[in-house]
Scaffold this motif. Structure first.
Motif, mmCIF file in Angstrom:
data_model
loop_
_atom_site.group_PDB
_atom_site.id
_atom_site.type_symbol
_atom_site.label_atom_id
_atom_site.label_comp_id
_atom_site.label_asym_id
_atom_site.label_seq_id
_atom_site.Cartn_x
_atom_site.Cartn_y
_atom_site.Cartn_z
ATOM 1 N N GLN A 184 -5.717 7.221 -1.701
ATOM 2 C CA GLN A 184 -5.730 8.677 -1.797
ATOM 3 C C GLN A 184 -4.790 9.143 -2.905
ATOM 4 O O GLN A 184 -3.778 8.467 -3.182
ATOM 5 C CB GLN A 184 -5.295 9.296 -0.482
ATOM 6 N N PRO A 185 -5.097 10.278 -3.539
ATOM 7 C CA PRO A 185 -4.155 10.807 -4.539
ATOM 8 C C PRO A 185 -2.842 11.167 -3.881
ATOM 9 O O PRO A 185 -2.826 11.654 -2.747
ATOM 10 C CB PRO A 185 -4.883 12.050 -5.080
ATOM 11 N N ASN A 186 -1.758 10.949 -4.570
ATOM 12 C CA ASN A 186 -0.440 11.337 -4.081
ATOM 13 C C ASN A 186 -0.184 12.754 -4.541
ATOM 14 O O ASN A 186 0.184 13.001 -5.686
ATOM 15 C CB ASN A 186 0.631 10.386 -4.613
ATOM 16 N N ARG A 187 -0.352 13.709 -3.652
ATOM 17 C CA ARG A 187 -0.227 15.127 -4.032
ATOM 18 C C ARG A 187 1.205 15.464 -4.446
ATOM 19 O O ARG A 187 1.439 16.336 -5.271
ATOM 20 C CB ARG A 187 -0.675 16.019 -2.882
ATOM 21 N N LYS A 188 2.178 14.793 -3.840
ATOM 22 C CA LYS A 188 3.567 15.070 -4.199
ATOM 23 C C LYS A 188 3.842 14.649 -5.631
ATOM 24 O O LYS A 188 4.621 15.274 -6.334
ATOM 25 C CB LYS A 188 4.505 14.327 -3.242
ATOM 26 N N ILE A 214 0.840 -1.208 0.000
ATOM 27 C CA ILE A 214 0.000 0.000 0.000
ATOM 28 C C ILE A 214 0.870 1.250 0.000
ATOM 29 O O ILE A 214 0.602 2.215 -0.737
ATOM 30 C CB ILE A 214 -0.948 0.001 1.216
ATOM 31 N N ARG A 215 1.924 1.257 0.801
ATOM 32 C CA ARG A 215 2.792 2.432 0.890
ATOM 33 C C ARG A 215 3.472 2.712 -0.444
ATOM 34 O O ARG A 215 3.508 3.861 -0.915
ATOM 35 C CB ARG A 215 3.822 2.222 1.990
ATOM 36 N N LEU A 216 4.018 1.677 -1.071
ATOM 37 C CA LEU A 216 4.725 1.874 -2.339
ATOM 38 C C LEU A 216 3.762 2.207 -3.478
ATOM 39 O O LEU A 216 4.104 2.994 -4.367
ATOM 40 C CB LEU A 216 5.527 0.621 -2.679
ATOM 41 N N SER A 217 2.570 1.614 -3.456
ATOM 42 C CA SER A 217 1.581 1.923 -4.500
ATOM 43 C C SER A 217 1.163 3.379 -4.414
ATOM 44 O O SER A 217 1.052 4.074 -5.436
ATOM 45 C CB SER A 217 0.353 1.012 -4.337
ATOM 46 N N HIS A 218 0.943 3.860 -3.196
ATOM 47 C CA HIS A 218 0.572 5.267 -3.025
ATOM 48 C C HIS A 218 1.705 6.187 -3.452
ATOM 49 O O HIS A 218 1.487 7.209 -4.112
ATOM 50 C CB HIS A 218 0.206 5.522 -1.554
ATOM 51 N N ARG A 219 2.934 5.821 -3.108
ATOM 52 C CA ARG A 219 4.079 6.641 -3.485
ATOM 53 C C ARG A 219 4.219 6.710 -5.001
ATOM 54 O O ARG A 219 4.628 7.734 -5.563
ATOM 55 C CB ARG A 219 5.359 6.077 -2.869
#
Length: 217
Positions: free
Chosen positions: A210-214, A147-152
């Protein structure tokens, strides 16, 4: 000193010769000691040759210290994040699930239309994680990292396959409830629903991140 016989004269000559030799040895020792002292005082000059002293106020150049070894900042950040985001097995997700035939989840502030769209395939699947064959601890760690890497990476919709439990004792889906609880604890997760039959049905979940704003500015 006067010699009264030839024998005494020979002794006298030998004594004088011995005295002269001792004085010469003493002088040689003094000269050698002096040379050694000079060499010790001028060791640097003897090694590098003549040097010219800097004038007062002359510009001096100092070598910069070597740069420190690069630190694995991203890895350290990930490790800190893992510690901060430990997923609890005691988390009760049942009170957060929508009571419907598929027990979907949506974070507070997310409308029912989001889970309806998610169930209808509004977002294309961009990645998946298959937890088959993993022990509970291994599955928890794998899910958190996925989940962390997918979001990143900027992914919005992914699938998590937890299985239907057909090979488990009692043929119950051991990981299904755990995966739901773990996903609900991940702040990157907005919602999840049971996958459509063609995408795994009761053995998988479709997750909206969630969208990754960065990444997207």
């Amino acid at each position: 000193m006067r010699a009264h016989s030839l024998g005494e004269l020979g002794l006298l000559r030998r004594a004088l010769q011995h005295a002269r030799e001792q004085e010469a040895a003493r002088q040689r020792a003094q000269e050698q000691a002096r040379q050694q002292a000079w060499a010790a005082q001028h060791l640097f000059e003897a090694a590098v040759g003549k040097v010219k002293p800097l004038k007062s106020g002359a510009e001096r150049h100092w070598s910069a210290p070597p740069a420190p070894e690069p630190r694995p900042l991203q890895r350290e950040k990930d490790e800190r994040q893992v510690l901060q985001e430990s997923l609890s097995d005691e988390f009760d997700v049942s009170t957060l699930l929508d009571v419907d035939d598929q027990m979907s989840f949506r974070r507070p502030g997310i409308g029912l239309d989001v889970t309806r769209k998610l169930r209808a395939g509004h977002w294309s699947l961009q990645g998946q994680l298959d937890l088959h064959g993993l022990r509970q601890g291994e599955a928890r760690e794998a899910l958190g990292m996925f989940i962390r890497l997918s979001h990143r990476a900027g992914l919005r919709c992914v699938r998590v396959i937890h299985g239907k439990g057909l090979g488990s004792p009692g043929k119950t889906p051991v990981l299904k409830g755990r995966v739901q609880a773990w996903l609900a604890q991940k702040r990157e997760v907005l919602a999840f629903v049971q996958a459509r039959p063609a995408e795994g049905g009761a053995g998988a979940l479709v997750v909206l991140l969630q969208p990754n704003r960065k990444k997207y500015g």
